[in-house]
Motif scaffolding. Sequence first.
Motif, PDB file in Angstrom:
ATOM      1  N   ARG A 258       0.827  -1.214   0.000  1.00 34.22           N
ATOM      2  CA  ARG A 258       0.000   0.000   0.000  1.00 34.22           C
ATOM      3  C   ARG A 258       0.858   1.259   0.000  1.00 34.22           C
ATOM      4  N   ALA A 259       2.006   1.209   0.701  1.00 30.72           N
ATOM      5  CA  ALA A 259       2.909   2.356   0.738  1.00 30.72           C
ATOM      6  C   ALA A 259       3.805   2.437  -0.499  1.00 30.72           C
ATOM      7  N   ARG A 260       3.637   1.485  -1.423  1.00 25.33           N
ATOM      8  CA  ARG A 260       4.385   1.423  -2.675  1.00 25.33           C
ATOM      9  C   ARG A 260       5.881   1.219  -2.455  1.00 25.33           C
ATOM     10  N   LEU A 261       6.221   0.600  -1.332  1.00 28.11           N
ATOM     11  CA  LEU A 261       7.615   0.222  -1.109  1.00 28.11           C
ATOM     12  C   LEU A 261       7.954  -1.033  -1.897  1.00 28.11           C
ATOM     13  N   VAL A 262       6.923  -1.843  -2.184  1.00 32.67           N
ATOM     14  CA  VAL A 262       7.061  -2.976  -3.110  1.00 32.67           C
ATOM     15  C   VAL A 262       5.848  -2.929  -4.031  1.00 32.67           C
ATOM     16  N   SER A 263       6.001  -3.447  -5.246  1.00 32.20           N
ATOM     17  CA  SER A 263       4.911  -3.355  -6.223  1.00 32.20           C
ATOM     18  C   SER A 263       3.820  -4.384  -5.978  1.00 32.20           C
ATOM     19  N   GLY A 264       4.165  -5.483  -5.336  1.00 31.70           N
ATOM     20  CA  GLY A 264       3.197  -6.543  -5.061  1.00 31.70           C
ATOM     21  C   GLY A 264       3.908  -7.711  -4.406  1.00 31.70           C
ATOM     22  N   MET A 265       3.142  -8.711  -3.999  1.00 24.75           N
ATOM     23  CA  MET A 265       3.720  -9.825  -3.251  1.00 24.75           C
ATOM     24  C   MET A 265       3.678 -11.152  -3.994  1.00 24.75           C
ATOM     25  N   GLN A 266       3.195 -11.174  -5.233  1.00 29.43           N
ATOM     26  CA  GLN A 266       3.094 -12.438  -5.953  1.00 29.43           C
ATOM     27  C   GLN A 266       4.448 -13.101  -6.176  1.00 29.43           C
ATOM     28  N   GLY A 267       5.481 -12.296  -6.320  1.00 32.02           N
ATOM     29  CA  GLY A 267       6.810 -12.838  -6.512  1.00 32.02           C
ATOM     30  C   GLY A 267       7.336 -13.603  -5.312  1.00 32.02           C
ATOM     31  N   TRP A 268       6.677 -13.440  -4.168  1.00 31.43           N
ATOM     32  CA  TRP A 268       7.081 -14.119  -2.939  1.00 31.43           C
ATOM     33  C   TRP A 268       6.324 -15.418  -2.722  1.00 31.43           C
ATOM     34  N   ALA A 269       5.476 -15.798  -3.667  1.00 34.59           N
ATOM     35  CA  ALA A 269       4.559 -16.924  -3.436  1.00 34.59           C
ATOM     36  C   ALA A 269       5.292 -18.211  -3.057  1.00 34.59           C
ATOM     37  N   GLU A 270       6.307 -18.597  -3.812  1.00 30.16           N
ATOM     38  CA  GLU A 270       6.987 -19.866  -3.548  1.00 30.16           C
ATOM     39  C   GLU A 270       7.699 -19.840  -2.199  1.00 30.16           C
ATOM     40  N   ARG A 271       8.355 -18.718  -1.876  1.00 28.37           N
ATOM     41  CA  ARG A 271       9.059 -18.626  -0.592  1.00 28.37           C
ATOM     42  C   ARG A 271       8.099 -18.639   0.588  1.00 28.37           C
ATOM     43  N   LEU A 272       7.007 -17.883   0.474  1.00 27.97           N
ATOM     44  CA  LEU A 272       6.051 -17.847   1.581  1.00 27.97           C
ATOM     45  C   LEU A 272       5.345 -19.192   1.743  1.00 27.97           C
ATOM     46  N   LEU A 273       5.062 -19.874   0.631  1.00 30.42           N
ATOM     47  CA  LEU A 273       4.456 -21.197   0.726  1.00 30.42           C
ATOM     48  C   LEU A 273       5.415 -22.167   1.414  1.00 30.42           C
ATOM     49  N   ALA A 274       6.704 -22.089   1.076  1.00 29.80           N
ATOM     50  CA  ALA A 274       7.693 -22.970   1.707  1.00 29.80           C
ATOM     51  C   ALA A 274       7.780 -22.713   3.202  1.00 29.80           C
ATOM     52  N   ILE A 275       7.726 -21.444   3.607  1.00 32.74           N
ATOM     53  CA  ILE A 275       7.750 -21.112   5.038  1.00 32.74           C
ATOM     54  C   ILE A 275       6.519 -21.679   5.731  1.00 32.74           C
ATOM     55  N   SER A 276       5.352 -21.522   5.103  1.00 30.48           N
ATOM     56  CA  SER A 276       4.115 -22.020   5.721  1.00 30.48           C
ATOM     57  C   SER A 276       4.141 -23.540   5.867  1.00 30.48           C
ATOM     58  N   GLU A 277       4.788 -24.224   4.918  1.00 28.39           N
ATOM     59  CA  GLU A 277       4.868 -25.680   4.990  1.00 28.39           C
ATOM     60  C   GLU A 277       5.680 -26.137   6.205  1.00 28.39           C
ATOM     61  N   ARG A 278       6.645 -25.344   6.635  1.00 31.32           N
ATOM     62  CA  ARG A 278       7.438 -25.687   7.821  1.00 31.32           C
ATOM     63  C   ARG A 278       6.577 -25.687   9.088  1.00 31.32           C
ATOM     64  N   TRP A 279       5.484 -24.932   9.042  1.00 34.52           N
ATOM     65  CA  TRP A 279       4.626 -24.789  10.222  1.00 34.52           C
ATOM     66  C   TRP A 279       3.333 -25.575  10.107  1.00 34.52           C
ATOM     67  N   ILE A 280       3.273 -26.509   9.155  1.00 33.17           N
ATOM     68  CA  ILE A 280       2.000 -27.160   8.871  1.00 33.17           C
ATOM     69  C   ILE A 280       1.525 -28.041  10.035  1.00 33.17           C
ATOM     70  N   GLU A 281       2.413 -28.442  10.919  1.00 31.14           N
ATOM     71  CA  GLU A 281       2.007 -29.248  12.069  1.00 31.14           C
ATOM     72  C   GLU A 281       1.481 -28.401  13.216  1.00 31.14           C
ATOM     73  N   ASN A 282       1.562 -27.086  13.099  1.00 28.54           N
ATOM     74  CA  ASN A 282       1.059 -26.185  14.134  1.00 28.54           C
ATOM     75  C   ASN A 282      -0.395 -25.818  13.874  1.00 28.54           C
ATOM     76  N   GLY A 283      -1.002 -25.208  14.869  1.00 25.60           N
ATOM     77  CA  GLY A 283      -2.364 -24.736  14.682  1.00 25.60           C
ATOM     78  C   GLY A 283      -3.389 -25.856  14.693  1.00 25.60           C
ATOM     79  N   SER A 284      -4.457 -25.651  13.932  1.00 28.63           N
ATOM     80  CA  SER A 284      -5.631 -26.518  13.980  1.00 28.63           C
ATOM     81  C   SER A 284      -5.880 -27.178  12.627  1.00 28.63           C
ATOM     82  N   ASP A 285      -6.628 -28.287  12.654  1.00 29.42           N
ATOM     83  CA  ASP A 285      -7.089 -28.889  11.397  1.00 29.42           C
ATOM     84  C   ASP A 285      -8.549 -28.541  11.133  1.00 29.42           C
ATOM     85  N   VAL A 286      -9.066 -27.529  11.828  1.00 33.07           N
ATOM     86  CA  VAL A 286     -10.471 -27.126  11.695  1.00 33.07           C
ATOM     87  C   VAL A 286     -10.564 -25.836  10.894  1.00 33.07           C
ATOM     88  N   GLY A 287     -11.327 -25.876   9.822  1.00 32.45           N
ATOM     89  CA  GLY A 287     -11.594 -24.690   9.026  1.00 32.45           C
ATOM     90  C   GLY A 287     -12.974 -24.132   9.344  1.00 32.45           C
TER      91      GLY A 287
END
Length: 369
Positions: A258-287
């Motif tokens: 929003r502050a235009r410090l970066v143009s968007g976050m789509q380029g981070w998709a693979e890295r952010l997905l990989a980080i989230s996969e490290r935490w997949i055993e945390n949290g809940s299995d309830v949606g």
Amino acid sequence: MRILVLGGYGHFGGRIARSLAADAGMDIIVAGRDAARAERFIVETALGRERMRAARLDVESDAFEQELRALAPALVIHTAGPFQERDYRVAEAALACGSHYVDLADGRGFVAGIDALDAKARATQRWAIGGASSVPGLTAAVVESLRERFSRLDAVQTGISPGNRTPRGLATTRAILSYVGQPYAALVKGEWRDVHGWQSLRRVVYPGLGARWLARCEVPDLEVLPRRYPSLKTCDFRAGLDLRRMHFGLWLGSWLVRARLVSGMQGWAERLLAISERWIENGSDVGAMHVGLSGVDFDGTPLRLRWTLLARDGDGPQVPCTAAILLARKLARGELPGSGAKPCLDMFGLDEFLQALDGYAIETDLRRR
């Protein structure tokens, strides 16, 4: 009925292929750019080659329509997003081959604009249905099931929060990141205003689950529901991540966009997905999912209802797949008369949708607030 599932070995496509392959009389083609993955998926599925076969199809290929025609499906189910980056070439090719077309699109413009294919669909006497997923497929079914209680419907406010211990895919990640921090128009208190993706934080308490944080998301509902229900003054959709570190991390990222410090976050998709996969055993299995409706009843009294769905034991991803499964079954049985191209509105009732989820750890609740 021969059904081709494009992206049929993926996160959602695989669930659709397995569900339909279990039905008598279904011939399922698992298609995508990676034929080896399609073959492995079929081998690992209990029904195996009895009801499924693999095909290599690349939607970007110049020969796509010709290859699709050779497979001769009666229905093409398109699950290979992100649809924010797609045009209608798959739908147009399906209609040109005499096939029905259904997709799981969550792109606002993609779903809202699919009626541009209406003349082609009617000329071929086939259906082209966009957004056969949680949004707008399920949300619209919930709204329509409760609309008769209102003399005037003023607001529809929807939220979805998947459990962290469920699989996630790159296409879904890229779809979410496409609007994080970006401005888009939303109907708020009778006016179309610019809001920003993954901002305007809200804490929602789900009975039997607890609190989840949600933030604004751009989905087809924001466009198609105000068209369907002209009395609406507010139409809002929010989503949230189960783990607060992920939810608020994405919220902070939205401010960089929003502050235009970066143009968007789509380029981070693979890295952010990989980080989230490290935490997949945390949290809940309830949606969790809710649809809130506000307006006036027939006595002139303000009325607020909230419909809630909880999906336990990791069964949440079956919900966005169910609209396409239900439509495929209705087409196979000849229960979907007519033709045309439209968003997934008024194609099935809420009871039909919930019956298709029998056997899954899913419960719903309706409360007056």
